[in-house]
Design an enzyme around this catalytic site. Structure first.
Site, PDB file in Angstrom:
ATOM      1  N   GLU A 133      -0.077   3.791  10.168  1.00 36.20           N
ATOM      2  CA  GLU A 133      -1.529   3.766   9.926  1.00 36.20           C
ATOM      3  C   GLU A 133      -2.230   4.878  10.715  1.00 36.20           C
ATOM      4  O   GLU A 133      -3.314   4.698  11.253  1.00 36.20           O
ATOM      5  CB  GLU A 133      -2.112   2.377  10.192  1.00 36.20           C
ATOM      6  CG  GLU A 133      -1.448   1.334   9.282  1.00 36.20           C
ATOM      7  CD  GLU A 133      -2.234   0.071   9.048  1.00 36.20           C
ATOM      8  OE1 GLU A 133      -3.444   0.043   9.312  1.00 36.20           O
ATOM      9  OE2 GLU A 133      -1.606  -0.902   8.573  1.00 36.20           O
ATOM     10  N   GLY A 153       2.900  12.616   5.023  1.00 38.35           N
ATOM     11  CA  GLY A 153       2.754  11.446   5.896  1.00 38.35           C
ATOM     12  C   GLY A 153       1.421  11.511   6.606  1.00 38.35           C
ATOM     13  O   GLY A 153       0.418  10.955   6.158  1.00 38.35           O
ATOM     14  N   THR A 207       5.610  -0.756   3.626  1.00 35.43           N
ATOM     15  CA  THR A 207       5.740  -2.108   4.174  1.00 35.43           C
ATOM     16  C   THR A 207       5.659  -3.140   3.049  1.00 35.43           C
ATOM     17  O   THR A 207       4.802  -3.035   2.168  1.00 35.43           O
ATOM     18  CB  THR A 207       4.611  -2.380   5.192  1.00 35.43           C
ATOM     19  OG1 THR A 207       4.732  -1.425   6.253  1.00 35.43           O
ATOM     20  CG2 THR A 207       4.693  -3.789   5.769  1.00 35.43           C
ATOM     21  N   LEU A 246       1.163   4.944  -0.036  1.00 32.80           N
ATOM     22  CA  LEU A 246       0.511   6.241   0.152  1.00 32.80           C
ATOM     23  C   LEU A 246       1.531   7.297   0.600  1.00 32.80           C
ATOM     24  O   LEU A 246       1.635   8.370   0.019  1.00 32.80           O
ATOM     25  CB  LEU A 246      -0.601   6.091   1.205  1.00 32.80           C
ATOM     26  CG  LEU A 246      -1.391   7.341   1.582  1.00 32.80           C
ATOM     27  CD1 LEU A 246      -2.210   7.853   0.399  1.00 32.80           C
ATOM     28  CD2 LEU A 246      -2.337   7.051   2.763  1.00 32.80           C
ATOM     29  N   PHE A 306       8.743   4.452   3.290  1.00 32.80           N
ATOM     30  CA  PHE A 306       8.311   3.611   4.428  1.00 32.80           C
ATOM     31  C   PHE A 306       7.251   2.594   3.985  1.00 32.80           C
ATOM     32  O   PHE A 306       6.323   2.303   4.756  1.00 32.80           O
ATOM     33  CB  PHE A 306       7.711   4.458   5.551  1.00 32.80           C
ATOM     34  CG  PHE A 306       8.578   5.544   6.125  1.00 32.80           C
ATOM     35  CD1 PHE A 306       9.963   5.418   6.167  1.00 32.80           C
ATOM     36  CD2 PHE A 306       8.009   6.699   6.664  1.00 32.80           C
ATOM     37  CE1 PHE A 306      10.749   6.414   6.722  1.00 32.80           C
ATOM     38  CE2 PHE A 306       8.789   7.697   7.226  1.00 32.80           C
ATOM     39  CZ  PHE A 306      10.163   7.558   7.251  1.00 32.80           C
ATOM     40  N   PHE A 336       0.879  -1.179   0.000  1.00 33.39           N
ATOM     41  CA  PHE A 336       0.000   0.000   0.000  1.00 33.39           C
ATOM     42  C   PHE A 336       0.909   1.219   0.000  1.00 33.39           C
ATOM     43  O   PHE A 336       1.626   1.451   0.984  1.00 33.39           O
ATOM     44  CB  PHE A 336      -0.850  -0.081   1.268  1.00 33.39           C
ATOM     45  CG  PHE A 336      -1.781   1.063   1.563  1.00 33.39           C
ATOM     46  CD1 PHE A 336      -3.096   1.037   1.119  1.00 33.39           C
ATOM     47  CD2 PHE A 336      -1.371   2.136   2.346  1.00 33.39           C
ATOM     48  CE1 PHE A 336      -3.982   2.069   1.439  1.00 33.39           C
ATOM     49  CE2 PHE A 336      -2.249   3.163   2.674  1.00 33.39           C
ATOM     50  CZ  PHE A 336      -3.564   3.127   2.214  1.00 33.39           C
TER      51      PHE A 336
HETATM   52  C1  LIG Z   1       7.632   0.716   9.847  1.00 34.40           C
HETATM   53  C2  LIG Z   1       6.688   1.590   9.081  1.00 34.40           C
HETATM   54  C3  LIG Z   1       5.833   1.009   8.162  1.00 34.40           C
HETATM   55  C4  LIG Z   1       4.998   1.820   7.366  1.00 34.40           C
HETATM   56  N1  LIG Z   1       4.227   1.242   6.387  1.00 34.40           N
HETATM   57  C5  LIG Z   1       3.556   2.053   5.508  1.00 34.40           C
HETATM   58  C6  LIG Z   1       2.888   1.498   4.362  1.00 34.40           C
HETATM   59  O1  LIG Z   1       2.851   0.284   4.166  1.00 34.40           O
HETATM   60  N2  LIG Z   1       2.292   2.336   3.500  1.00 34.40           N
HETATM   61  C7  LIG Z   1       2.297   3.697   3.672  1.00 34.40           C
HETATM   62  O2  LIG Z   1       1.739   4.391   2.826  1.00 34.40           O
HETATM   63  N3  LIG Z   1       2.908   4.262   4.753  1.00 34.40           N
HETATM   64  C8  LIG Z   1       3.542   3.470   5.658  1.00 34.40           C
HETATM   65  N4  LIG Z   1       4.201   4.021   6.743  1.00 34.40           N
HETATM   66  C9  LIG Z   1       4.158   5.458   6.931  1.00 34.40           C
HETATM   67  C10 LIG Z   1       3.369   5.898   8.151  1.00 34.40           C
HETATM   68  O3  LIG Z   1       1.998   5.723   7.953  1.00 34.40           O
HETATM   69  C11 LIG Z   1       3.768   7.356   8.460  1.00 34.40           C
HETATM   70  O4  LIG Z   1       5.103   7.312   8.933  1.00 34.40           O
HETATM   71  C12 LIG Z   1       2.866   8.002   9.485  1.00 34.40           C
HETATM   72  O5  LIG Z   1       1.565   8.190   8.964  1.00 34.40           O
HETATM   73  C13 LIG Z   1       3.393   9.362   9.956  1.00 34.40           C
HETATM   74  O6  LIG Z   1       3.793  10.148   8.886  1.00 34.40           O
HETATM   75  P1  LIG Z   1       5.267  10.810   8.912  1.00 34.40           P
HETATM   76  O7  LIG Z   1       6.248   9.738   9.182  1.00 34.40           O
HETATM   77  O8  LIG Z   1       5.447  11.595   7.656  1.00 34.40           O
HETATM   78  O9  LIG Z   1       5.262  11.764  10.145  1.00 34.40           O
HETATM   79  P2  LIG Z   1       4.744  13.287  10.185  1.00 34.40           P
HETATM   80  O10 LIG Z   1       3.431  13.371   9.499  1.00 34.40           O
HETATM   81  O11 LIG Z   1       5.834  14.168   9.723  1.00 34.40           O
HETATM   82  O12 LIG Z   1       4.503  13.494  11.735  1.00 34.40           O
HETATM   83  C14 LIG Z   1       5.509  13.911  12.635  1.00 34.40           C
HETATM   84  C15 LIG Z   1       4.844  14.260  13.961  1.00 34.40           C
HETATM   85  O13 LIG Z   1       3.935  15.359  13.781  1.00 34.40           O
HETATM   86  C16 LIG Z   1       2.627  14.988  14.219  1.00 34.40           C
HETATM   87  N5  LIG Z   1       1.630  15.634  13.366  1.00 34.40           N
HETATM   88  C17 LIG Z   1       1.584  15.665  12.014  1.00 34.40           C
HETATM   89  N6  LIG Z   1       0.510  16.340  11.593  1.00 34.40           N
HETATM   90  C18 LIG Z   1      -0.164  16.708  12.703  1.00 34.40           C
HETATM   91  C19 LIG Z   1      -1.361  17.425  12.938  1.00 34.40           C
HETATM   92  N7  LIG Z   1      -2.127  17.880  11.944  1.00 34.40           N
HETATM   93  N8  LIG Z   1      -1.750  17.636  14.218  1.00 34.40           N
HETATM   94  C20 LIG Z   1      -1.004  17.158  15.250  1.00 34.40           C
HETATM   95  N9  LIG Z   1       0.138  16.491  15.083  1.00 34.40           N
HETATM   96  C21 LIG Z   1       0.558  16.261  13.830  1.00 34.40           C
HETATM   97  C22 LIG Z   1       2.591  13.471  14.100  1.00 34.40           C
HETATM   98  O14 LIG Z   1       1.598  12.894  14.946  1.00 34.40           O
HETATM   99  C23 LIG Z   1       3.999  13.105  14.527  1.00 34.40           C
HETATM  100  O15 LIG Z   1       4.073  13.109  15.919  1.00 34.40           O
HETATM  101  C24 LIG Z   1       4.996   3.219   7.562  1.00 34.40           C
HETATM  102  C25 LIG Z   1       5.823   3.786   8.538  1.00 34.40           C
HETATM  103  C26 LIG Z   1       6.667   2.999   9.274  1.00 34.40           C
HETATM  104  C27 LIG Z   1       7.583   3.657  10.277  1.00 34.40           C
END
Ligand SMILES: Cc1cc2nc3c(=O)[nH]c(=O)nc-3n(C[C@H](O)[C@H](O)[C@H](O)COP(=O)(O)OP(=O)(O)OC[C@H]3O[C@@H](n4cnc5c(N)ncnc54)[C@H](O)[C@@H]3O)c2cc1C
Length: 375
Positions: A359, A128, A155, A122, A153, A120
């Site tokens: 997620e 993120g 999976t 996204l 990232f 998936f």
């Molecule tokens: C091991 C692993 C597997 C993954 N697997 C997949 C996958 O299969 N497919 C896929 O598409 N993605 C995947 N991801 C991505 C994952 O869904 C994202 O890392 C996650 O949604 C957070 O996005 P980011 O890392 O960009 O963090 P950011 O969005 O940059 O967030 C950083 C911090 O800011 C906070 N924040 C951000 N926006 C807001 C807001 N509006 N209000 C308050 N706080 C906020 C967050 O809560 C967090 O604490 C995976 C990630 C990991 C680590």
């Protein structure tokens, strides 16, 4: 599923996880891979398709059944469940919810049998928590689309045969996003090296690059502009599965802590006789009980069509935070041993950290819940 058949599946998975997977956890950790014989056995048990419809070769479990299965699967190293979690969950549900009959017939039976693995795609470097700002583009060219951009990232990316890719076909915002089925063999698609992660060894994530990747227009999943909605529906389902895995793993971690407290002696007494150690265990048991009850109720409401959003977010938020606290207390019960590599609670302490991030982070679940109530 027929209740007796489901009881048989649960019993078989429970025995398999406890007798076959747990003894191999250290091997999974050291080799960063799921052993082939465990992978084959999981395929034979139908685990690659438990949440996919029976007519396409899956077990067709309802979400209420799926979460009970996830309680069992969560009892061992989470990488084991992750091997088939994406095909059943966020990737497979894209096709179940939005795929055409032709797309379902082509991919679901092969996903369900484990012949192919789904991913998936996204998340991007700058999108993120708020995927509505994603910039990967799919531009129409005759009866094809040309995809350019990068995901991170993702999976199962190193193992995946097919990617559900969310790309911008229209203007800014969530309505400009569409979903595409992209084979790993599509020219221009490149998977980066596996990421070096904190935990979940044996499960892999990587970047995925799209450089002029051409797909036929028929590779679009659902109508143009519905990709964001499709992604969110898949994620809501996935959030309940993750919450259930957190409950299963919390049970395992608590069992490890209780066993240690019964056996470890200090000051001439078992540490479990000290009331402050009992408090650590009691707090974990009470929270685990709350998490399990919440997941079962949220799954019931989801299956009944009463609530497909609030319950999954509440359950994912609470259970992912809960298992973090349970793991933290378990390390405390183990004392210095809990800080040592090779001790399961140390490994789980690292593993569980992810559940609060992917997620949808805990903050995003709070936003979903808050917005829902204040709407
Ligand atoms: C091991 C692993 C597997 C993954 N697997 C997949 C996958 O299969 N497919 C896929 O598409 N993605 C995947 N991801 C991505 C994952 O869904 C994202 O890392 C996650 O949604 C957070 O996005 P980011 O890392 O960009 O963090 P950011 O969005 O940059 O967030 C950083 C911090 O800011 C906070 N924040 C951000 N926006 C807001 C807001 N509006 N209000 C308050 N706080 C906020 C967050 O809560 C967090 O604490 C995976 C990630 C990991 C680590």
């Amino acid at each position: 599923m027929d209740p007796q058949d489901f009881a048989d599946v649960l019993a078989a998975v429970r025995a398999f996880v406890r007798e076959q997977v747990i003894p191999r956890e250290e091997e999974i950790e050291e080799t960063d891979a799921i052993p082939d014989d465990l992978r084959r056995a999981a395929r034979d048990m139908g685990l690659f398709g438990y949440a996919l419809p029976q007519e396409y070769g899956g077990l067709g479990l309802s979400l209420s059944e799926e979460v009970r299965l996830a309680f069992e699967l969560g009892y061992a190293s989470p990488a084991f469940r992750s091997m088939f979690g994406t095909s059943n969950g966020i990737a497979g549900q894209v096709l179940v919810n939005a795929g055409s009959e032709e797309q379902k017939r082509e991919w679901l039976p092969r996903l369900a049998s484990g012949e192919v693995v789904g991913a998936f795609a996204l998340t991007e470097a700058e999108a993120g928590s708020d995927p509505s700002t994603l910039t990967t583009r799919a531009v129409k060219d005759g009866d094809e689309y040309v995809i350019d951009g990068a995901k991170r990232f993702i999976t199962n990316a190193p193992e995946a045969d097919v990617f559900m890719v969310f790309a911008r076909t229209g203007g800014p915002g969530s309505r400009g996003i569409s979903t595409f089925l992209v084979s790993k063999d599509a020219p221009g698609l490149k998977v980066g090296p596996p990421d070096a992660k904190m935990g979940h060894r044996g499960a892999h994530t990587a970047e995925v690059f799209f450089d002029g990747v051409r797909v036929p227009a028929s590779a679009m999943v659902g109508p143009e502009g519905t990709g964001f909605r499709t992604a969110m529906a898949s994620l809501a389902h996935g959030r309940l599965s993750i919450a259930a895995v957190c409950v299963g793993l919390a049970q395992r971690i608590l069992d490890e802590a209780v066993a240690y407290a019964k056996e470890r002696t200090q000051g001439g007494r078992k540490i479990g006789e000290y009331q402050l150690v009992q408090a650590l265990i009691a707090d974990s048991q009470a929270e685990l009980y709350a998490g399990r009850s919440m997941v079962l109720e949220a799954a019931r409401a989801y299956d009944a069509g009463e609530d497909t959003k609030l319950g999954p977010s509440c359950a994912k938020y609470f259970c992912s935070e809960m298992v973090g606290r349970v793991a933290d207390r378990a390390v405390q019960v183990f004392g210095g041993m809990g800080y040592m590599r090779g001790v399961p609670v140390e490994r789980f302490y690292r593993d569980v950290r992810l559940f609060r991030i992917y997620e949808g982070t805990s903050q995003i679940q709070q936003l979903v819940i808050g917005r829902h109530l204040l709407r």
